[in-house]
Write a protein that holds these residues in place. Structure first.
Motif, PDB file in Angstrom:
ATOM      1  N   GLY A 111       0.808  -1.222   0.000  1.00  0.00           N
ATOM      2  CA  GLY A 111       0.000   0.000   0.000  1.00  0.00           C
ATOM      3  C   GLY A 111       0.836   1.264   0.000  1.00  0.00           C
ATOM      4  O   GLY A 111       0.328   2.353  -0.292  1.00  0.00           O
ATOM      5  N   GLN A 112       2.129   1.139   0.344  1.00  0.00           N
ATOM      6  CA  GLN A 112       3.022   2.308   0.326  1.00  0.00           C
ATOM      7  C   GLN A 112       3.412   2.622  -1.121  1.00  0.00           C
ATOM      8  O   GLN A 112       3.539   1.723  -1.957  1.00  0.00           O
ATOM      9  CB  GLN A 112       4.278   2.014   1.140  1.00  0.00           C
ATOM     10  N   LYS A 113       3.638   3.890  -1.383  1.00  0.00           N
ATOM     11  CA  LYS A 113       4.104   4.318  -2.694  1.00  0.00           C
ATOM     12  C   LYS A 113       5.450   5.022  -2.529  1.00  0.00           C
ATOM     13  O   LYS A 113       5.838   5.381  -1.424  1.00  0.00           O
ATOM     14  CB  LYS A 113       3.081   5.249  -3.354  1.00  0.00           C
TER      15      LYS A 113
ATOM     16  N   ILE B  76       7.838   7.289   0.979  1.00  0.00           N
ATOM     17  CA  ILE B  76       9.078   6.829   1.606  1.00  0.00           C
ATOM     18  C   ILE B  76       9.930   8.016   2.076  1.00  0.00           C
ATOM     19  O   ILE B  76      10.276   8.907   1.302  1.00  0.00           O
ATOM     20  CB  ILE B  76       9.894   5.950   0.638  1.00  0.00           C
ATOM     21  N   LEU B  77      10.273   8.000   3.369  1.00  0.00           N
ATOM     22  CA  LEU B  77      11.108   9.040   3.976  1.00  0.00           C
ATOM     23  C   LEU B  77      12.534   8.545   4.221  1.00  0.00           C
ATOM     24  O   LEU B  77      13.479   9.327   4.212  1.00  0.00           O
ATOM     25  CB  LEU B  77      10.498   9.495   5.310  1.00  0.00           C
ATOM     26  N   GLU B  78      12.667   7.231   4.463  1.00  0.00           N
ATOM     27  CA  GLU B  78      13.981   6.658   4.766  1.00  0.00           C
ATOM     28  C   GLU B  78      14.138   5.319   4.037  1.00  0.00           C
ATOM     29  O   GLU B  78      13.170   4.568   3.886  1.00  0.00           O
ATOM     30  CB  GLU B  78      14.153   6.414   6.275  1.00  0.00           C
ATOM     31  N   VAL B  79      15.370   5.038   3.620  1.00  0.00           N
ATOM     32  CA  VAL B  79      15.714   3.720   3.073  1.00  0.00           C
ATOM     33  C   VAL B  79      16.776   3.109   3.982  1.00  0.00           C
ATOM     34  O   VAL B  79      17.828   3.720   4.222  1.00  0.00           O
ATOM     35  CB  VAL B  79      16.257   3.830   1.627  1.00  0.00           C
TER      36      VAL B  79
ATOM     37  N   ILE C 253      15.183  11.551   0.442  1.00  0.00           N
ATOM     38  CA  ILE C 253      15.074  10.318   1.230  1.00  0.00           C
ATOM     39  C   ILE C 253      16.368  10.113   2.024  1.00  0.00           C
ATOM     40  O   ILE C 253      17.463  10.169   1.470  1.00  0.00           O
ATOM     41  CB  ILE C 253      14.809   9.099   0.325  1.00  0.00           C
ATOM     42  N   LYS C 254      16.228   9.865   3.306  1.00  0.00           N
ATOM     43  CA  LYS C 254      17.380   9.646   4.185  1.00  0.00           C
ATOM     44  C   LYS C 254      17.866   8.204   4.044  1.00  0.00           C
ATOM     45  O   LYS C 254      17.062   7.269   4.068  1.00  0.00           O
ATOM     46  CB  LYS C 254      16.985   9.915   5.644  1.00  0.00           C
TER      47      LYS C 254
END
Length: 275
Positions: free
Chosen positions: A93-95, A99-102, A122-123
């Motif tokens: 369900g995420q797109k 996304i804020l962090e990998v 993205i961090k």
């Protein structure tokens, strides 16, 4: 009784995949979140053998692992090459815009930098293991966080792949070695690769002389890596991999290098599996 194989990481990691491909299926895993823990468990007898990544076609040699093998007098008894496919995954369900962090192992992040540069906001967070990061996202239902890991990990931990095959170079290979506390007997006619270490006098031409001996003895130098000797400034240890067609050629070179080097050590003699 199943053979216990130490891996860095958990089920679904690349080390796990290598263990499955190299050994038969009747193995038990000793999951370790660091290579130091992996080596300690091997030395204590908790595991029988272990799988260690040693170099990657994009990121180069994993130098601390050479040092671990050398320092703990482990024996390289085999090798395995694995094509690495890195995928960006998150909760279903995420797109991408969520996304804020990998999070992932630093080697995996390094292999995917061209893709990650497209998302400067993205961090990037270094973690101990690719698959363990994927599992943690699922277990804790972490929204806004993605992992870089294998397709197997996405299936195992029920994550959605947001971007497949994000490694910078598509032909991305990692070489793994199989290590043991004791050496394994491999018939000489099957041995066509060796990993050695030597130290040389700090004299002009000393390394060139060693390389000439290898060439004269028909050894193919596939890798050379120097490491500084911390206790002796301006002195270096050389870790070298060679392949050869005849064991006698290698044996001749070895007898000469023992004389030429200040220190000489065989880390492993085994079968070359690179196609």
């Amino acid at each position: 009784m199943n053979k216990i194989i130490g891996i860095q990481g958990i089920t679904g990691s690349f080390h796990h995949q290598v263990a499955q491909e190299y050994f038969d299926q009747n193995i038990a895993l000793d999951e370790c979140l660091s290579f130091e823990e992996l080596v300690d468990n091997l030395l204590s007898g908790k595991s029988d053998q272990a799988v260690m990544a040693i170099e990657n076609s994009i990121a180069g040699p994993i130098i601390p692992n050479y040092a671990l093998i050398d320092k703990n007098n482990l024996h390289i008894i085999g090798e395995h090459y694995l094509r690495i496919h890195q995928n960006l995954m998150a909760l279903k369900g995420q797109k991408m815009e969520d996304i804020l962090e990998v999070h992932s192992h630093p080697m995996a992040i390094l292999q995917c930098m061209e893709f990650l540069k497209k998302y400067p906001n993205i961090k990037l967070v270094e973690d101990k293991d690719t698959a363990e990061t994927a599992r943690r996202i699922q277990e804790n239902q972490l929204k806004g966080i993605a992992a870089i890991a294998s397709k197997t990990a996405s299936e195992m931990y029920d994550l959605e792949i947001l971007a497949p095959e994000i490694q910078t170079i598509k032909n991305n290979m990692t070489r793994f070695v199989i290590v043991k506390k004791e050496n394994s007997f491999v018939p000489e006619n099957e041995i066509n690769r060796a990993s050695i270490k030597f130290e040389l006098d700090h004299k002009r031409g000393s390394l060139a002389a060693v390389l000439n001996v290898m060439s004269d003895c028909k050894l193919n130098l596939t890798k050379i890596q120097s490491l500084p000797k911390i206790e002796t400034p301006w002195k270096y240890s050389f870790f070298v991999d060679v392949t050869f067609e005849k064991y006698e050629d290698y044996a001749k070179a070895k007898s000469l290098l023992v004389i030429m080097a200040e220190y000489f050590k065989v880390l492993g003699e085994y079968k070359n599996t690179k196609q």
